[in-house]
Design a protein around this motif. Structure first.
Motif, PDB file in Angstrom:
ATOM      1  N   THR A   1       0.851  -1.185   0.000  1.00  0.00           N
ATOM      2  CA  THR A   1       0.000   0.000   0.000  1.00  0.00           C
ATOM      3  C   THR A   1       0.887   1.235   0.000  1.00  0.00           C
ATOM      4  N   VAL A   2       0.531   2.230  -0.806  1.00  0.00           N
ATOM      5  CA  VAL A   2       1.196   3.534  -0.749  1.00  0.00           C
ATOM      6  C   VAL A   2       0.316   4.491   0.034  1.00  0.00           C
ATOM      7  N   LEU A  11      -3.704  11.812  -4.150  1.00  0.00           N
ATOM      8  CA  LEU A  11      -3.756  10.715  -5.129  1.00  0.00           C
ATOM      9  C   LEU A  11      -3.076  11.098  -6.450  1.00  0.00           C
ATOM     10  N   ARG A  12      -2.303  12.176  -6.428  1.00  0.00           N
ATOM     11  CA  ARG A  12      -1.698  12.700  -7.657  1.00  0.00           C
ATOM     12  C   ARG A  12      -0.812  11.676  -8.352  1.00  0.00           C
ATOM     13  N   ASP A  54       1.203   6.131 -11.018  1.00  0.00           N
ATOM     14  CA  ASP A  54       2.611   5.738 -10.908  1.00  0.00           C
ATOM     15  C   ASP A  54       2.785   4.655  -9.859  1.00  0.00           C
ATOM     16  N   GLY A  55       2.181   4.863  -8.701  1.00  0.00           N
ATOM     17  CA  GLY A  55       2.329   3.907  -7.609  1.00  0.00           C
ATOM     18  C   GLY A  55       1.873   2.513  -7.995  1.00  0.00           C
ATOM     19  N   HIS A 106      -2.454  -1.053  -3.497  1.00  0.00           N
ATOM     20  CA  HIS A 106      -3.429  -0.074  -3.017  1.00  0.00           C
ATOM     21  C   HIS A 106      -2.752   1.287  -2.892  1.00  0.00           C
ATOM     22  N   TYR A 107      -3.549   2.333  -2.955  1.00  0.00           N
ATOM     23  CA  TYR A 107      -3.003   3.694  -2.873  1.00  0.00           C
ATOM     24  C   TYR A 107      -4.015   4.576  -2.157  1.00  0.00           C
TER      25      TYR A 107
END
Length: 345
Positions: free
Chosen positions: A201-202, A207-208, A212-213, A220-221
């Motif tokens: 998870t990031v 959420l910009r 990428d993440g 998950h982000y």
């Protein structure tokens, strides 16, 4: 002594400028490395601007160094001319203190950092924003052939800084791991945790960088600016590795951990942080720190990255763009590591 070109900060907070420095002669156990690429780490900025305290000037920053060996000392057997080599955050250790004898020479009581330090010869140590460096062979890393040198350079700090705590706290299959902050350090944490088999998870302010993440390997982000994030993730994570160089609400992040979970900090804020201890006591939670890794563990990390096809996401710059790059790092305007092409020095 050999005179080489470099970029140095002449004084605290002063712009870096082109200059020349002296490198020591190659001793029996030394190697001379022609530096090809040098990463820009946020810690370079902290030190060049004395954010972490009084520093040594003129300062040639840079501890993410990748290049090719052009000369070896008479006693060196591990390397030969033409080998691809790297240098990380320290260039010497005593070999006899408790830390060294336990295989943790990054904590040597008499160790020498790659820059902003005084070497055993009593002279200032200069880092990787230069064309060449002379390093003790025992503190030199071998860069696997499969990793391009430009994307390998940031592994010498950003890579090992995240690899070490992820390994220590057993990130892997069945573990839910969060990387706090998706920057130069954090993006390598996502890649490495994913390669280790963890559910990743990031946690980022917004959420910009979500797309990428997820491409880097996150499952998950979440945005930490959204209060619902802390409700949704409460008590769900085994491990959080924080790469943030600013004070945090530690209690809020500790609430995201399972019983016995660990919050490990690798970021180094210039300001102190506070914590209500009940955030630790409730749930037997762990608050820890981590700082790079030993030479042996750094080599292990490089080999792991080669095995899994990992390298840093970089923006290659000329040496005359270093000062601009510093400002962009502070503005979080880089995806995800600036790397200097030292041929432009």
């Amino acid at each position: 002594m050999t005179t080489v070109a470099a970029y140095a900060a002449p004084a605290a907070k002063a712009p870096l400028e082109r200059t020349t420095i002296e490198r020591r002669p190659v001793g029996p156990n030394d190697v001379l490395i022609e530096i090809k690429y040098a990463g820009i780490c946020h810690s370079d900025i902290h030190q060049a601007r004395e954010g972490w305290g009084e520093a040594i000037f003129p300062m040639v920053p840079g501890h993410e160094i990748a290049g090719v060996i052009t000369e070896v000392g008479s006693a060196v057997t591990r390397f030969q001319v033409g080998d691809r080599a790297g240098v990380g955050c320290f260039v010497d250790s005593c070999g006899t203190c408790e830390a060294c004898l336990s295989g943790q020479n990054q904590f040597c009581q008499d160790g020498v950092s790659t820059y902003n330090a005084i070497g055993r010869d009593g002279k200032p140590a200069y880092g990787g924003y230069s064309t060449h460096i002379v390093v003790d062979a025992d503190h030199t890393l071998r860069i696997p052939d499969s990793i391009p040198l430009d994307v390998a350079a940031p592994l010498l700090c950003a890579g090992i800084t995240l690899y070490s705590p992820l390994k220590r706290w057993q990130a892997g299959p069945g573990k839910k791991v969060a990387i706090l902050g998706l920057g130069g350090l954090g993006h390598m944490g996502v890649k490495i945790a994913h390669a280790l088999g963890a559910e990743v998870t990031v946690l980022s302010q917004t959420l910009r960088k979500k797309d990428d993440g997820l491409k880097l390997g996150a499952d998950h982000y979440y945005a930490t600016s959204d209060e619902d994030t802390f409700k949704q993730l409460a008590g769900s994570l085994d491990l959080i590795v924080s790469t943030v160089s600013a004070p945090l609400d530690l209690g809020a992040y500790l609430s995201l951990l399972k019983t016995g979970g660990a919050f490990v900090n690798v970021g180094a804020p210039e300001e102190p942080n506070s914590l209500n201890m009940f955030g630790l006591i409730g749930g037997n939670k762990i608050l820890a720190g981590s700082m790079i890794g030993s030479i042996a563990e750094t080599q292990e990390m490089l080999d792991f990255c080669a095995e899994h096809g990992l390298g840093a996401e970089i923006e290659l710059i000329r040496a005359d763009q270093i000062n601009e790059a510093y400002e962009r790092v502070l503005a979080s305007d880089v995806r995800y590591r600036f790397v200097i092409d030292t041929a432009t020095i």
